[in-house]
Design a protein around this motif. Structure first.
Motif, short mmCIF file in Angstrom:
data_model
loop_
_atom_site.label_atom_id
_atom_site.label_comp_id
_atom_site.label_asym_id
_atom_site.label_seq_id
_atom_site.Cartn_x
_atom_site.Cartn_y
_atom_site.Cartn_z
N TRP A 233 -11.22 26.75 -93.76
CA TRP A 233 -10.13 26.34 -94.65
C TRP A 233 -8.78 26.59 -93.98
O TRP A 233 -7.82 27.06 -94.60
N ASN A 234 -8.68 26.27 -92.71
CA ASN A 234 -7.49 26.62 -91.95
C ASN A 234 -7.30 25.64 -90.81
O ASN A 234 -7.58 25.94 -89.64
N GLY A 235 -6.81 24.44 -91.14
CA GLY A 235 -6.64 23.42 -90.11
C GLY A 235 -5.59 23.75 -89.07
O GLY A 235 -5.57 23.15 -88.00
N ARG B 76 -11.45 18.95 -98.28
CA ARG B 76 -11.12 18.28 -99.54
C ARG B 76 -9.89 18.94 -100.17
O ARG B 76 -9.95 20.07 -100.64
N LEU B 77 -8.78 18.24 -100.15
CA LEU B 77 -7.52 18.74 -100.69
C LEU B 77 -6.97 17.73 -101.69
O LEU B 77 -7.14 16.52 -101.52
N PRO B 78 -6.27 18.21 -102.72
CA PRO B 78 -5.80 17.29 -103.76
C PRO B 78 -4.92 16.15 -103.26
O PRO B 78 -5.03 15.03 -103.76
N GLY C 189 -16.31 18.82 -93.27
CA GLY C 189 -15.22 19.54 -93.91
C GLY C 189 -15.69 20.22 -95.18
O GLY C 189 -16.72 19.86 -95.76
N SER C 190 -14.91 21.19 -95.62
CA SER C 190 -15.27 21.98 -96.79
C SER C 190 -14.83 21.31 -98.08
O SER C 190 -13.82 20.61 -98.12
N GLY C 191 -15.59 21.54 -99.14
CA GLY C 191 -15.19 21.14 -100.47
C GLY C 191 -15.78 19.85 -100.99
O GLY C 191 -15.59 19.49 -102.16
#
Length: 362
Positions: free
Chosen positions: A15-17, A194-196, A222-224
């Motif tokens: 969680w840290n691009g 996965r980000l809003p 990717g996560s989420g």
């Protein structure tokens, strides 16, 4: 010089691009003779998901994600540093750290390094009481990893003394062509958490394309994304550690970059994934944003699409020979003009110049 850097994490990309950017920049800054200590909080299970050991070019200090933890670390850094850098998006106590760094004595050079300038500036613009509106006045310089003239103009309008983009780049010692892996084989891959403010664009530029082309295969890393409804010709592989990025990007016919909403609006914001993928020898397709031609030549070194339909068109017209030719030209361009060694020299030139100006002002 002694540089103390507060960031999300140097040793974990979970969680840290920003991890790739930190590693590429700081390794090359250290190679120029600077002494670097990286302070990161023990937060978000990142220490349990480390993907590198502590590097030999930086000391890593992991502090408790508590008020006492950040205060004690900042006191230590302030006593020992010539330059103190606060990056955006540490993840815990960001506001407190940003205010506290701004209040440090002027004998320490204070740098705000924004790794998500479009989002930060939009937050400041939408909140007249945002803490950075006052704090940023005390920082000696703002550095950003993207944004072009739009970000520079906006930061200066907010009162920043100076703002300079230092763009993402390639570390050729880390990202290079490697053997493909069957788990990642596909016609088009995408690596994105996965980000809003990204999900809707991923829907249009990737998931809808997979639905439109049932005869082609897609891989989403990717996560989420575990709970996301996706078509049957798409495989979700979850978090992909940095050690597998080269194989991920190089195993498909092409890979996709999808900028987040704010980055696409500001333009000139190529994420780390662009340079990682090209370094790994991938043929890159990207959503359209202003400034792409500053880094790569459309149709010759990169395929650009303004819609999911255009991505589908690119895939239909792409064969392995053409993909390899595009990838080869792109990698040559990036190696020649956009490496972290070149970015570190830019940083060094700015540092020397700004140091001289500060000393003169005092």
């Amino acid at each position: 010089m002694k540089i103390c850097f507060f960031g999300s994490s140097l040793v974990s990309s979970y969680w840290n691009g920003a991890a790739t950017y930190y590693r590429g920049m700081l390794k090359q800054i250290a190679a120029l003779g600077h002494d670097i200590t990286f302070f990161e909080p023990d937060a978000f299970e990142r220490q349990a998901h480390r993907d590198i050991a502590d590097p030999d070019w930086a000391k890593v200090v992991v502090y408790p994600a508590t008020a006492d933890g950040w205060r004690g670390s900042l006191e230590t850094a302030a006593r020992s540093s010539d330059m103190l850098i606060k990056a955006s998006g540490v993840g815990v106590f960001d506001q407190e750290l940003e205010i506290a760094v701004a209040a440090l004595p002027s004998r320490t050079m204070r740098i705000y390094w924004d790794v998500d300038a479009p989002a930060t500036l939009e937050a400041m613009a939408n909140d007249s009481a945002h803490h950075l509106r006052r704090a940023i006045l005390s920082y000696d310089m703002v550095l950003t990893y993207g944004g072009g003239d739009g970000v520079v103009t906006a930061y200066r309008a907010m009162g920043a003394r100076d703002c300079v983009p230092i763009y993402n780049a390639l570390d050729p010692e880390t990202h290079f062509p490697s053997p493909s892996k069957p788990d990642f084989a596909c016609d088009l891959s995408l690596l994105a958490n996965r980000l809003p403010d990204r999900e809707q664009r991923v829907e249009h530029f990737f998931l809808d394309v997979a639905r439109e082309l049932p005869g082609k295969t897609f891989v989403l890393g990717g996560s989420g994304w575990e709970t996301k409804d996706t078509p049957g010709n798409l495989r979700k592989v979850g978090h992909v550690g940095t050690s597998e990025h080269n194989a991920f990007f190089g195993s498909g016919l092409a890979t996709l970059n999808v900028n987040r909403d704010s980055m696409a609006r500001y333009g000139f914001s190529p994420p780390t994934r662009v340079f990682e993928a090209i370094g790994a020898g991938a043929c890159l397709i990207t959503d359209k944003w202003d400034g792409i031609d500053h880094f790569l030549e459309p149709d010759r070194e990169v395929l650009v699409a303004a819609s999911g339909a255009e991505i589908a068109g690119h895939l239909d017209a792409l064969d392995p020979d053409r993909a390899a030719a595009i990838a080869g030209r792109a990698r040559a361009r990036i190696l020649g003009q956009h490496t972290y060694r070149q970015r570190a020299r830019q940083f060094n030139d700015l540092f020397v110049g700004s140091s001289s100006r500060i000393e003169a002002a005092e």
